[in-house]
Design a protein around this motif. Structure first.
Motif, short mmCIF file in Angstrom:
data_model
loop_
_atom_site.label_atom_id
_atom_site.label_comp_id
_atom_site.label_asym_id
_atom_site.label_seq_id
_atom_site.Cartn_x
_atom_site.Cartn_y
_atom_site.Cartn_z
N ALA A 37 0.76 -1.19 0.12
CA ALA A 37 -0.04 0.02 -0.05
C ALA A 37 0.88 1.29 0.14
O ALA A 37 2.06 1.14 0.65
CB ALA A 37 -1.05 -0.04 1.20
N LYS A 38 0.44 2.21 -0.74
CA LYS A 38 1.04 3.48 -0.65
C LYS A 38 0.38 4.65 -0.37
O LYS A 38 0.87 5.71 0.07
CB LYS A 38 1.64 3.83 -1.99
CG LYS A 38 2.65 2.64 -2.77
CD LYS A 38 2.99 2.92 -4.25
CE LYS A 38 3.53 1.80 -4.74
NZ LYS A 38 2.74 0.45 -4.90
N THR A 39 -1.05 4.55 -0.38
CA THR A 39 -1.89 5.56 -0.28
C THR A 39 -2.95 5.24 0.44
O THR A 39 -3.61 4.14 0.30
CB THR A 39 -2.31 6.25 -1.61
OG1 THR A 39 -1.02 6.63 -2.16
CG2 THR A 39 -3.19 7.51 -1.34
N VAL A 40 -3.56 5.98 1.45
CA VAL A 40 -4.75 5.64 2.15
C VAL A 40 -5.74 7.14 2.08
O VAL A 40 -5.34 8.11 2.20
CB VAL A 40 -4.45 5.60 3.62
CG1 VAL A 40 -5.66 5.42 4.64
CG2 VAL A 40 -3.51 4.29 3.88
N PHE A 41 -6.97 6.55 2.12
CA PHE A 41 -8.05 7.73 2.02
C PHE A 41 -8.80 7.46 3.27
O PHE A 41 -8.96 6.44 3.89
CB PHE A 41 -9.02 7.31 0.89
CG PHE A 41 -8.28 7.61 -0.50
CD1 PHE A 41 -8.06 8.69 -1.31
CD2 PHE A 41 -7.49 6.50 -1.04
CE1 PHE A 41 -7.38 8.69 -2.35
CE2 PHE A 41 -6.63 6.48 -2.07
CZ PHE A 41 -6.77 7.68 -2.79
N GLY A 42 -9.30 8.68 3.72
CA GLY A 42 -10.32 8.70 4.71
C GLY A 42 -10.51 10.12 5.50
O GLY A 42 -10.14 11.11 4.98
N PHE A 73 -15.60 6.44 -2.32
CA PHE A 73 -15.50 6.70 -3.86
C PHE A 73 -13.97 6.83 -4.41
O PHE A 73 -13.70 6.51 -5.51
CB PHE A 73 -16.20 7.81 -4.36
CG PHE A 73 -17.70 7.53 -4.34
CD1 PHE A 73 -18.11 6.34 -4.81
CD2 PHE A 73 -18.67 8.37 -4.05
CE1 PHE A 73 -19.40 5.97 -4.71
CE2 PHE A 73 -19.96 8.07 -3.96
CZ PHE A 73 -20.38 6.91 -4.31
N ALA A 74 -13.25 7.56 -3.68
CA ALA A 74 -11.70 7.88 -3.87
C ALA A 74 -10.79 6.73 -4.02
O ALA A 74 -10.08 6.40 -4.90
CB ALA A 74 -11.19 8.99 -3.11
N ALA A 75 -11.05 5.90 -2.92
CA ALA A 75 -10.53 4.69 -2.71
C ALA A 75 -10.72 3.66 -4.00
O ALA A 75 -9.88 3.01 -4.48
CB ALA A 75 -10.43 4.10 -1.45
N ASP A 76 -12.00 3.47 -4.22
CA ASP A 76 -12.36 2.82 -5.30
C ASP A 76 -11.84 3.35 -6.74
O ASP A 76 -11.23 2.55 -7.44
CB ASP A 76 -14.09 3.10 -5.47
CG ASP A 76 -14.79 2.51 -6.67
OD1 ASP A 76 -14.14 2.38 -7.87
OD2 ASP A 76 -15.90 2.00 -6.41
N GLY A 77 -11.66 4.69 -7.00
CA GLY A 77 -11.24 5.14 -8.16
C GLY A 77 -9.55 5.07 -8.12
O GLY A 77 -9.11 4.66 -9.17
N TYR A 78 -8.89 5.13 -7.03
CA TYR A 78 -7.55 4.65 -6.91
C TYR A 78 -7.50 3.32 -7.28
O TYR A 78 -6.47 3.13 -8.30
CB TYR A 78 -7.19 4.72 -5.52
CG TYR A 78 -5.69 4.26 -5.35
CD1 TYR A 78 -4.56 5.57 -5.18
CD2 TYR A 78 -5.45 3.15 -5.08
CE1 TYR A 78 -3.38 5.06 -4.95
CE2 TYR A 78 -3.90 2.82 -4.77
CZ TYR A 78 -3.15 3.82 -4.76
OH TYR A 78 -1.85 3.58 -4.55
N GLY A 86 -7.49 -0.44 -2.92
CA GLY A 86 -7.64 0.66 -2.37
C GLY A 86 -7.72 0.62 -0.76
O GLY A 86 -8.39 -0.31 -0.39
N VAL A 87 -7.33 1.65 -0.28
CA VAL A 87 -7.27 1.43 1.31
C VAL A 87 -8.02 2.54 1.82
O VAL A 87 -7.71 3.83 1.43
CB VAL A 87 -5.75 1.48 1.79
CG1 VAL A 87 -6.04 1.29 3.41
CG2 VAL A 87 -5.12 0.20 1.28
N LEU A 88 -8.95 2.46 2.98
CA LEU A 88 -9.93 3.31 3.41
C LEU A 88 -9.81 3.25 5.03
O LEU A 88 -9.82 2.10 5.56
CB LEU A 88 -11.33 3.03 2.79
CG LEU A 88 -12.47 3.91 3.24
CD1 LEU A 88 -12.13 5.53 3.01
CD2 LEU A 88 -13.78 3.42 2.71
#
Length: 570
Positions: A37-42, A73-78, A86-88
């Motif tokens: 993983a490189k990016t997390v959304f939340g 939605f952002a994790a989905d698009g990623y 995608g990580v949330l």
């Protein structure tokens, strides 16, 4: 016997703020990093502070949305844009619940995600203590309809294995989001667990059964009018090359569903493109003596709103067993689309019988069918709509990924958008509003993470004025992270598609008209450049937006109409 520093906090005690002591949150971050993983959304939350404290000691990039649904939605698009998980991160109660509509889209579309939600402290779970902030009777039960599985972790030592298992499940077909929740004290308490050094998650194998492949080959080798429906599972299974090979061996016309848009070359002589909602195409598919359905449930849109009445046999391939034969009987093959089509391709020889569509070759049938669709469109006074969509397509670079909300322009896109080397993404899985812009933000962040330059990482989002208000706050996110997203807002003064449906059904529309802001001034208030243009200038405005730095908005005030799938009286 384990030596314990007498000056260290006792196991179970809370870490002192600012000490930098490792806690359960560190195990989450370390495991995610080990998995790639490189990016997390939340959005941060009170019970999730252990996660965010740990991120300060790790290397994960964090993108903070303004609403949890948009984080999903952002994790989905990623994930869609990069092919990665995608990580949330979610906070307890309201934050977790607010994400569910976004997770429904990911679940319906098969997008791999790992969702880590915080939970109240262990002593408050169940009926032991009531009245705690954000408390739900059973939080993970709330996610049961929109995630593949749900786990509650009660001990820090179980965190690495649980996340590794969740990641494995997320990437195994049928892919989808997996839910993990961790109580506040498990995230915060000091731990004796050593740092995570490695983690391995490999997708579970999901091949087709040999006897089913053999039977499918028998049907196809004897088919005189084979045809193929390529759904979203075709793309998720990376089955495009096998699909092309099979179609050419069988000389089978191929049509793509909205989710499958891009799975088959748009201009190929066997391509019926994506006009799945046109009755001419339904007629072709009904006439097939063997119809191969890949990664589609033959649901509402694909079946032309359940008017589809096939007369031939159906071979249905899907990784999700609940989809097989859910709408039509057939030879159901539960398998990953990539593995299934590779097996079929290997076993198939070129067609052994003459392919004949009632005196026409398959190539002639495709050409005739597309000509009929074009003539129908031209008979319906849709010159403005056709020009508008053509201008957008001409302006968008061939390799640019696009994200479409539930709006009339997107409904057109389902049928007429040639993805070329880019990818077409829409919210047609669950059909909720607000997908386009936050998903595009996640996609652009992901493409930059993969090393794309700002220019090649830029993506396009398309929304209506109604759906844009669901995610308007994410202008702040786009500005904060300087995300290369161009957002096209088609402003028709209300819920345009619902207006059209209601007028068609009842002669008038009710509750579809909306007060809306001046989108240009609102975007500029966030520091995001914006312009309003006439429909005929949309192409030039988009090109200018694509050449700019960071986020920008293009607004077009126009009322688009939908095409009719039949002639009046048909």
């Amino acid at each position: 016997m384990i030596d314990v520093d007498p000056g260290a906090a006792a196991p179970g005690a809370s870490a002192e703020p600012g000490t930098g002591a490792r806690n359960g949150g560190d195990l989450v971050v370390e495991t995610l990093e080990a998995l790639g993983a490189k990016t997390v959304f939340g959005i941060p939350g009170q019970h999730a502070l252990g996660l965010f404290d740990a991120m300060g000691r790790g290397n994960l990039q964090f993108v903070s949305s303004r609403v949890e649904n948009n984080s999903a939605f952002a994790a989905d698009g990623y994930s869609r844009a990069t092919g990665e998980v995608g990580v949330l991160f979610l906070s307890t109660g309201p934050g977790a619940l607010t994400s569910l509509a976004g997770l429904q889209e990911a679940y319906a579309t098969g997008v791999p995600m790992v969702v880590v939600a915080s939970q109240i402290p262990l002593e408050g779970l169940g009926a032991r203590r009531k009245g705690m902030l954000h408390q739900l009777d059973d939080q993970k039960a709330s996610a049961a309809n929109v995630t593949k599985s749900q786990r509650l972790i009660q001990h820090a030592s179980g965190i690495p294995s649980a996340i590794q298992d969740a990641w494995t499940e997320a990437i195994s077909s049928p892919q989808g989001p997996v839910w993990i929740e961790i109580p506040q004290n498990v995230l915060l308490d000091p731990i004796m667990v050593p740092p995570v050094e490695d983690a391995l998650a490999e997708a579970a194998d999901n091949p087709p059964r040999v006897e089913l492949v053999r039977e499918a080959v028998k049907w196809l080798q004897g088919a005189r009018r084979p045809a193929i429906i390529a759904g979203g599972g075709t793309r998720r299974g990376n089955a495009e090359q096998s699909l092309l090979s099979i179609a050419e061996k069988l000389r089978a016309p191929v049509i793509c569903t909205p989710g499958g848009n891009g799975a088959f070359p748009w201009t190929h002589e066997l391509s019926l493109q994506s006009w799945i909602e046109d009755r001419y195409m339904t007629d072709v598919l009904e006439d097939a003596d063997v119809l191969v359905v890949i990664g589609s449930s033959l649901g509402e849109v694909t079946s032309n709103y359940f008017t589809f009445e096939p007369r031939g046999r159906i071979i249905q391939i899907d990784a999700e067993p609940r989809v097989l034969e859910s709408n039509r009987p057939g030879l159901g093959i539960r398998a990953d689309a990539g593995q299934a089509l590779a097996a079929l391709d290997e076993a198939l020889a070129p067609a052994e019988v003459a392919v004949d569509w009632h005196g026409s070759t398959p190539e002639e049938l495709v050409k005739e069918s597309l000509t009929k669709v074009k003539a129908r469109l031209e008979s319906q006074d849709l010159a403005k709509e056709l020009a508008f969509m053509a201008d957008i397509r001409e302006a968008v670079p061939a390799d640019m990924q696009t994200f479409w909300d539930m709006t009339i322009a997107s409904y057109w896109g389902w049928s007429c958008w040639d993805s070329r080397e880019g990818q077409f993404h829409s919210a047609q899985g669950a059909g909720g509003l607000g997908f386009g812009f936050p998903a595009a933000i996640g996609a652009a962040v992901g493409l930059e993470t993969l090393g794309k330059t700002a220019g090649s990482a830029r993506v396009l989002a398309v929304s209506g004025d109604g759906s844009s208000m669901y995610s308007i706050s994410e202008l702040a996110t786009a500005k904060q992270h300087n995300v290369p997203v161009t957002w096209l807002i088609v402003d028709d003064g209300g819920y345009g598609i619902l207006r059209e449906y209601m007028v068609g059904a009842f002669g008038k529309a009710t509750a579809t008209e909306l007060a809306r802001p001046d989108f240009v001034k609102l975007a500029e208030a966030f520091g995001v450049p914006a312009v309003k243009v006439a429909p005929g200038d949309v192409g030039d405005a988009l090109k200018a937006g694509f050449a700019a730095d960071g986020p920008n908005v293009v607004v077009v005030e126009t009322l688009l109409k939908m095409f009719g799938p039949t002639h009046l009286g048909d």
